[in-house]
Design a protein around this motif. Structure first.
Motif, PDB file in Angstrom:
ATOM      1  N   SER A 312      -4.492  36.919 -18.180  1.00 43.50           N
ATOM      2  CA  SER A 312      -5.923  36.990 -18.504  1.00 43.50           C
ATOM      3  C   SER A 312      -6.444  35.566 -18.601  1.00 43.50           C
ATOM      4  O   SER A 312      -6.140  34.842 -19.544  1.00 43.50           O
ATOM      5  CB  SER A 312      -6.130  37.732 -19.832  1.00 43.50           C
ATOM      6  N   ALA A 313      -7.231  35.165 -17.598  1.00 41.55           N
ATOM      7  CA  ALA A 313      -7.678  33.773 -17.489  1.00 41.55           C
ATOM      8  C   ALA A 313      -9.156  33.652 -17.867  1.00 41.55           C
ATOM      9  O   ALA A 313      -9.968  34.501 -17.506  1.00 41.55           O
ATOM     10  CB  ALA A 313      -7.460  33.256 -16.075  1.00 41.55           C
ATOM     11  N   GLU A 314      -9.466  32.572 -18.594  1.00 44.61           N
ATOM     12  CA  GLU A 314     -10.844  32.287 -18.989  1.00 44.61           C
ATOM     13  C   GLU A 314     -11.212  30.873 -18.565  1.00 44.61           C
ATOM     14  O   GLU A 314     -10.378  29.961 -18.596  1.00 44.61           O
ATOM     15  CB  GLU A 314     -11.024  32.422 -20.510  1.00 44.61           C
ATOM     16  N   GLY A 315     -12.458  30.711 -18.176  1.00 47.18           N
ATOM     17  CA  GLY A 315     -12.965  29.388 -17.826  1.00 47.18           C
ATOM     18  C   GLY A 315     -14.433  29.297 -18.207  1.00 47.18           C
ATOM     19  O   GLY A 315     -15.069  30.301 -18.554  1.00 47.18           O
ATOM     20  N   GLY A 320     -27.352  26.690 -14.791  1.00 45.99           N
ATOM     21  CA  GLY A 320     -28.434  25.795 -15.181  1.00 45.99           C
ATOM     22  C   GLY A 320     -27.931  24.828 -16.221  1.00 45.99           C
ATOM     23  O   GLY A 320     -26.963  24.117 -16.001  1.00 45.99           O
ATOM     24  N   ASP A 321     -28.553  24.804 -17.398  1.00 44.49           N
ATOM     25  CA  ASP A 321     -28.108  23.927 -18.481  1.00 44.49           C
ATOM     26  C   ASP A 321     -27.327  24.689 -19.537  1.00 44.49           C
ATOM     27  O   ASP A 321     -27.048  24.171 -20.612  1.00 44.49           O
ATOM     28  CB  ASP A 321     -29.321  23.239 -19.128  1.00 44.49           C
ATOM     29  N   LYS A 322     -26.937  25.916 -19.230  1.00 42.01           N
ATOM     30  CA  LYS A 322     -26.230  26.750 -20.200  1.00 42.01           C
ATOM     31  C   LYS A 322     -24.784  26.920 -19.770  1.00 42.01           C
ATOM     32  O   LYS A 322     -24.483  27.196 -18.610  1.00 42.01           O
ATOM     33  CB  LYS A 322     -26.911  28.125 -20.316  1.00 42.01           C
ATOM     34  N   GLN A 323     -23.870  26.745 -20.718  1.00 44.69           N
ATOM     35  CA  GLN A 323     -22.442  26.900 -20.458  1.00 44.69           C
ATOM     36  C   GLN A 323     -22.006  28.298 -20.877  1.00 44.69           C
ATOM     37  O   GLN A 323     -22.177  28.698 -22.029  1.00 44.69           O
ATOM     38  CB  GLN A 323     -21.671  25.844 -21.253  1.00 44.69           C
ATOM     39  N   ILE A 324     -21.447  29.071 -19.943  1.00 39.42           N
ATOM     40  CA  ILE A 324     -21.044  30.441 -20.252  1.00 39.42           C
ATOM     41  C   ILE A 324     -19.565  30.631 -19.932  1.00 39.42           C
ATOM     42  O   ILE A 324     -18.973  29.902 -19.128  1.00 39.42           O
ATOM     43  CB  ILE A 324     -21.881  31.479 -19.467  1.00 39.42           C
ATOM     44  N   LYS A 325     -18.971  31.648 -20.559  1.00 41.02           N
ATOM     45  CA  LYS A 325     -17.561  31.955 -20.355  1.00 41.02           C
ATOM     46  C   LYS A 325     -17.408  32.961 -19.212  1.00 41.02           C
ATOM     47  O   LYS A 325     -18.174  33.911 -19.102  1.00 41.02           O
ATOM     48  CB  LYS A 325     -16.959  32.513 -21.639  1.00 41.02           C
TER      49      LYS A 325
END
Length: 474
Positions: A312-315, A320-325
């Motif tokens: 199970s990999a997450e990055g 835009g200017d928002k960091q999401i998982k």
């Protein structure tokens, strides 16, 4: 690398020895690395029990010390601040329960008022291997025992955070990372933050200034990008470093030449500077022989079928200017028949994070063929977190596949309780050597250490989740 040759250890009587030093820090913005002289602190050489817990996954380790109110505390400063020779004047003292104890003018019985929140505490634990030597007096015997048994780095170094007034007396302690609770963060938004910028003494933000701690030299060599973060004065430095552990980046106390550092790393890393290991540890690690060092074996051998293994990999990526998982799970494709199979892919992609409309407008395409949630309750799932900020979906899948290929499916699960003479620390590399069960042989990374010392002996319970390597076969 081959397994070490078993060592023959000498027979004899091992005597438990402990020394607890408690003193007022001269400056809370610096950390005393040397022991204070015994005329400047309280010295306790007996206790009911000591329990120490540490893990590289937890920034702040803890210790709980218990001892009766009748415990003798050595002190050479009297209430009138006059030095006396505590070894020459002996008297008796009656406790509340009627017990009569022997004391000296340079000592007193432990009372709750002796301990205060914020005092420094350092704990040494060990064994003295008695060879039948005859000593001239008790003082000579004590000095020789401590020189042999306690000639190593302290088992715990920190601050008193709670004191009880019950019987037995209890003092709760936190390691020196507790200092990071006193330092608040600046109000700032950082679009692209690195560990060095945040923690280095001459970096942009200097979060460790005034805490007495420095960033580890190995961590300085690696410009680890942690992406966009928001700091505020509602957060302490300890809050920020603890938060990183949720994303697989661990901050913990590491000692080099008795000096404490903040080290940042990961259990598995291709880059040596990002490894959680201590750079000064032996190449083969510390040898643990089951026929000598092990008190209780709670390890279970495991052999994971690759057909029932999933990663199970997450990055983290930017929209835009928002960091999401972003997350995806891979497993072996049941239709894949082997390396000669060119018709089917080796891995299947499952349970992919649903893409937002904004991401799809920007060109993102779902990688998995089905949007249905697959039940993996019967699988052995390995978590993986990419350290690359703004990673693409393809890159995350490639990293997950590589991690799957390199994962060691043969190893052990559970804990191992050993006698305390090895003084194992969290993040240490150990070598297991069992002549009865050679399947357990190999090199492991210690995740967690629970140290117990007292009337029931001296034990360390190790959690060993990571097998680094297996020995070569003859």
């Amino acid at each position: 690398m081959k397994s070490s040759t078993p060592v023959v250890y000498p027979d004899g009587l091992d005597i438990l020895v402990c020394k607890i030093l408690i003193w007022e820090p001269a400056d809370k913005n610096t950390i005393d690395t040397d022991d204070p002289s015994e005329d400047k602190c309280l010295v306790i050489r007996e206790c009911a029990s000591i329990e120490i817990e540490e893990s590289y996954k937890k920034l702040i380790g803890t210790a709980l010390v218990k001892f009766p109110k009748g415990t003798i505390i050595k002190r050479t400063q009297t209430a009138e601040d006059l030095e006396k020779n505590g070894a020459s004047i002996v008297y008796t003292e009656r406790l509340n329960d009627g017990t009569i104890t022997e004391a000296r003018s340079g000592s007193s019985l432990a009372q709750p008022s002796d301990f205060k929140v914020g005092q420094r505490i350092r704990i040494y634990l060990g064994y003295y291997h008695d060879k039948g030597r005859v000593f001239a007096n008790a003082e000579e015997r004590r000095k020789v025992m401590e020189e042999e048994a306690l000639n190593h780095t302290a088992n715990f170094d920190g601050y008193i955070v709670k004191c009880s007034v019950s019987t037995p007396l209890e003092i709760k302690c936190e390691n020196i990372a507790s200092n990071l609770k006193r330092k608040t963060c600046p109000n700032v938004i950082i679009n692209k933050a690195t560990v060095v910028d945040l923690l280095k003494s001459d970096g942009k933000y200097k979060l460790l200034d005034g805490t007495g701690l420095e960033i580890h030299p190995d961590t300085l060599k690696e410009q680890t990008d942690i992406g966009k973060i928001k700091l505020s004065d509602d957060l302490t430095v300890a809050d920020v470093l603890t938060e990183w552990s949720k994303y697989g980046l661990y901050c913990f106390i590491c000692y080099e030449d008795n000096k404490p550092y903040i080290k940042v790393g990961m259990p598995y890393s291709k880059k040596k500077t990002m490894a959680i290991a201590n750079s000064n540890e032996p190449a083969n690690g510390t040898l643990i022989q089951f026929d000598y060092h092990v008190a209780t074996d709670n390890l279970t051998l495991m052999n994971v079928d690759p057909a029932y293994l999933a990663v199970s990999a997450e990055g983290f990526k930017m929209e835009g200017d928002k960091q999401i998982k972003y997350s995806v799970t891979i497993r072996l494709n049941p239709q894949w028949t082997g390396t000669s199979d060119t018709e089917h892919k080796k891995f299947q992609l499952l349970n992919e994070t649903k893409l937002s409309r904004k991401a799809m407008k920007m060109g993102a395409v779902s990688k998995s063929k089905s949007s249905d949630k697959v039940d993996l309750s019967q699988y052995h799932i390995i978590p993986y977190i990419s350290r690359k900020i703004d990673i693409s979906e393809d890159e995350l899948v490639e990293e997950a596949e590589e991690y799957f290929e390199n994962y060691n499916r043969n190893g052990v699960e559970g804990t191992l309780t050993i006698f305390g003479d090895l003084h194992i620390r969290s993040a240490a590399k150990v070598e297991l050597l069992s002549l009865r069960n050679p399947e357990k042989n190999g090199w492991y990374r210690v995740e967690e250490v629970n140290t117990q010392f007292g009337v029931n002996g001296f034990r360390q319970t190790l959690k060993l989740p990571y097998c680094i390597a297996k020995p070569e076969q003859d």
